[in-house]
Motif scaffolding. Structure first.
Motif, PDB file in Angstrom:
ATOM      1  N   GLU A  96      38.577  39.781  62.550  1.00  0.00           N
ATOM      2  CA  GLU A  96      37.298  39.469  61.924  1.00  0.00           C
ATOM      3  C   GLU A  96      37.373  39.486  60.393  1.00  0.00           C
ATOM      4  N   GLY A  99      39.223  34.015  58.053  1.00  0.00           N
ATOM      5  CA  GLY A  99      38.638  32.768  58.557  1.00  0.00           C
ATOM      6  C   GLY A  99      37.133  32.790  58.635  1.00  0.00           C
ATOM      7  N   ASP A 100      36.618  32.007  59.588  1.00  0.00           N
ATOM      8  CA  ASP A 100      35.169  31.905  59.771  1.00  0.00           C
ATOM      9  C   ASP A 100      34.572  33.241  60.206  1.00  0.00           C
ATOM     10  N   ARG A 102      35.258  36.090  59.091  1.00  0.00           N
ATOM     11  CA  ARG A 102      34.973  36.919  57.908  1.00  0.00           C
ATOM     12  C   ARG A 102      33.599  36.575  57.328  1.00  0.00           C
ATOM     13  N   VAL A 103      33.270  35.283  57.331  1.00  0.00           N
ATOM     14  CA  VAL A 103      31.961  34.868  56.818  1.00  0.00           C
ATOM     15  C   VAL A 103      30.854  35.497  57.645  1.00  0.00           C
ATOM     16  N   LYS A 104      31.017  35.472  58.974  1.00  0.00           N
ATOM     17  CA  LYS A 104      30.026  36.073  59.851  1.00  0.00           C
ATOM     18  C   LYS A 104      29.941  37.584  59.625  1.00  0.00           C
TER      19      LYS A 104
END
Length: 530
Positions: A96, A99-100, A102-104
């Motif tokens: 986590e 990538g994406d 991490r944004v979440k």
């Protein structure tokens, strides 16, 4: 339990995840604590709540399932007690952090902070590059308040009277300032106002009030000193010309009589309730009596005056005393003069003589000849504790009597202990009264306290300060005395001639031959010398 709830399984233990936390079940003994810790290390989502459950399961296997932990929050938020800092602790999957996902994760952290009320000072750089598991991370920081600075007070400094020695060895009494003189309007002190400080801001966006600086009162005699405010500073100025002095902490300007010339038939005898400065001399047969300090600044000194007296202070005679067996000098405290010849001098403090003391009757706590070439010759010298002179007597073997009354060292030590205890008691009292003074002073600005109460507090404050000053002076005098060799000392820095008679505590010794660099003192009932 279903297979998917099993976190770890071996011949020794099984760790499972239930609806309310994590459970451990043991089958047989043999697993070490270190092995168990390694297993837990691979599962950061487990928050141990019972070490005893783990211990029992491992050491006393077999044991049925028992709860030992809970699921850690993915994102926990913690605030410092002053709400100036906010921390997060993450317990998420490693994937986590990139990538994406991490944004979440960043969005999830932002929502957690918002839920906890953290809205100010969030560290965006930490969100972008500073996240990791199982570590307390500073995520937001508020602005601490800048507390106000206390009032700053500067006051007129009283110059201490101390004769200076020139490089050539001569005593320079011209530099002795006995009386601190001021003119109307002269600066006597000032107080820079305290500052209110600057409020801070918590991570919740709430203001954090600053503590204002403390104000302190200015203690001064309103009859002789005035105050004036200018741009955040309160100044003290002399209301009249006179001599500056302190009563406790209170600064005052006392009456000061300044005579430009001589005391003679034009002025008559002087009897003054204050300080006296005479820029010339005192003519033969005339007298000067003052309550406070007296200074006679004429370079020719004085001759056969009737008397010069300071009832409460010290006397400074710049040019010396040629008394012609008539002059009488008396001071409550100290006497400073360039030389003494054929005069009577009595003081309760120290007698400092620059060059010589000849054929005179002296009574003092101690007599000190300041010049390395100075001498005492002829006359009768009576001191309480010490006589210090480069030379005693003369080559003509003039009779010179030096007597030191002496003291009891043990009695003085006991008195010193008593004085120090009294000083400590008064200091504790002073702390309490200062608190009252400060409380009054703060409320006085709003008119909440009556002037009668204020005056009572001030009088108590000044009384304690005066008593403290007297005790501190006594402490210094006793300490100085205890530094005396034996229980009475006569120090000859260079030479003493036959004809000198010394006495310490009524034990008499006559000098019958020249002696050099010798100190006489009394110990165990005998006069000893080193």
């Amino acid at each position: 339990m279903s297979q998917e709830n099993i976190i770890y399984f071996s011949d020794y233990i099984c760790i499972t995840k239930g609806a309310d936390g994590f459970y451990i079940e043991s089958y047989k003994k043999g697993m070490s604590v270190d092995e168990f810790n390694k297993i837990i290390g691979r599962h950061p989502e487990i928050k141990i709540t019972s070490f005893m459950a783990i211990k029992n399961a491992i050491l006393f296997a077999p044991k049925p399932p028992v709860k030992f932990g809970e699921v850690k929050d993915r994102i926990s938020v913690e605030l410092s007690s002053d709400e100036l800092k906010a921390y997060i602790r993450l317990c998420v999957e490693e994937w986590e952090f990139s990538g994406d996902a991490r944004v979440k994760l960043m969005e999830e952290i932002s929502k957690s902070l918002e839920k906890a009320g953290v809205v100010f000072g969030i560290k965006e750089d930490v969100l972008l590059d500073g996240l990791c598991n199982n570590k307390q991370i500073l995520i937001a920081e508020g602005i601490p308040p800048e507390h106000g600075e206390d009032a700053v007070i500067r006051m007129y400094e009283i110059k201490k009277a101390k004769p200076a020695i020139k490089e050539d060895g001569r005593v320079d009494h011209y530099e002795l300032n006995l009386i601190n003189k001021v003119k109307t309007g002269d600066w006597l002190g000032e107080r820079i106002d305290p500052t209110p400080g600057t409020a801070g801001k918590s991570v919740k966006g709430n203001p954090i009030p600053a503590r204002p600086g403390r104000n302190y009162p200015l203690h001064y005699d309103k009859n002789s000193v005035r105050e004036e405010r200018k741009g955040g500073v309160t100044y003290l100025y002399a209301l009249k010309s006179g001599a500056v002095h302190y009563e406790g902490d209170r600064i005052s300007v006392s009456n000061h009589l300044e005579i430009d010339g001589d005391v003679d038939f034009k002025t008559g005898n002087i009897n003054f309730d204050g300080f006296v400065t005479i820029k010339g001399t005192v003519a033969d047969g005339f007298s000067v009596v003052a309550v406070k300090d007296v200074e006679i600044l004429g370079t020719i000194g004085i001759g056969s005056v009737k008397e010069v007296v300071s009832k409460e202070g010290s006397i400074y005679i710049k040019g010396g005393i040629a008394g012609k067996n008539k002059a009488v000098i008396k001071a409550k405290k100290d006497v400073y003069t360039k030389y003494i010849s054929d005069a009577t001098v009595a003081c309760e403090g120290s007698l400092h003589v620059g060059l010589y003391c000849i054929n005179s009757n002296i009574t003092a706590r101690e007599i000190i000849i300041d010049s390395p070439k100075g001498q005492i010759s002829g006359g009768n010298i009576q001191c309480e504790t010490k006589v210090l002179s480069p030379v005693l007597g003369s080559p003509s073997e003039k009779r010179t009597v030096i007597s030191v009354k002496g003291f009891n060292r043990n009695t003085l030590k006991e008195r010193l202990e008593e004085v120090m205890k009294n000083i400590e008691t008064l200091k504790n009292e002073l702390v309490k009264v200062k608190a009252e003074v400060n409380a009054y002073f703060e409320n006085e600005q709003n008119g909440k306290v009556g002037s009668l109460k204020a005056e009572d507090i001030r009088q108590r404050f000044n009384r304690i300060k005066n008593e403290l000053t007297e005790l501190e002076e006594e402490k210094k005098a006793i300490s100085d005395t205890l530094r005396t060799r034996g229980e009475g000392e006569i120090s000859i820095l260079k030479k003493a001639y036959p004809g000198v008679v010394i006495g310490i505590k009524n034990i008499i010794k006559e000098i019958d031959r020249p002696i050099v660099n010798t100190t006489f003192y009394i110990q165990d009932g005998y006069i000893k010398e080193v």
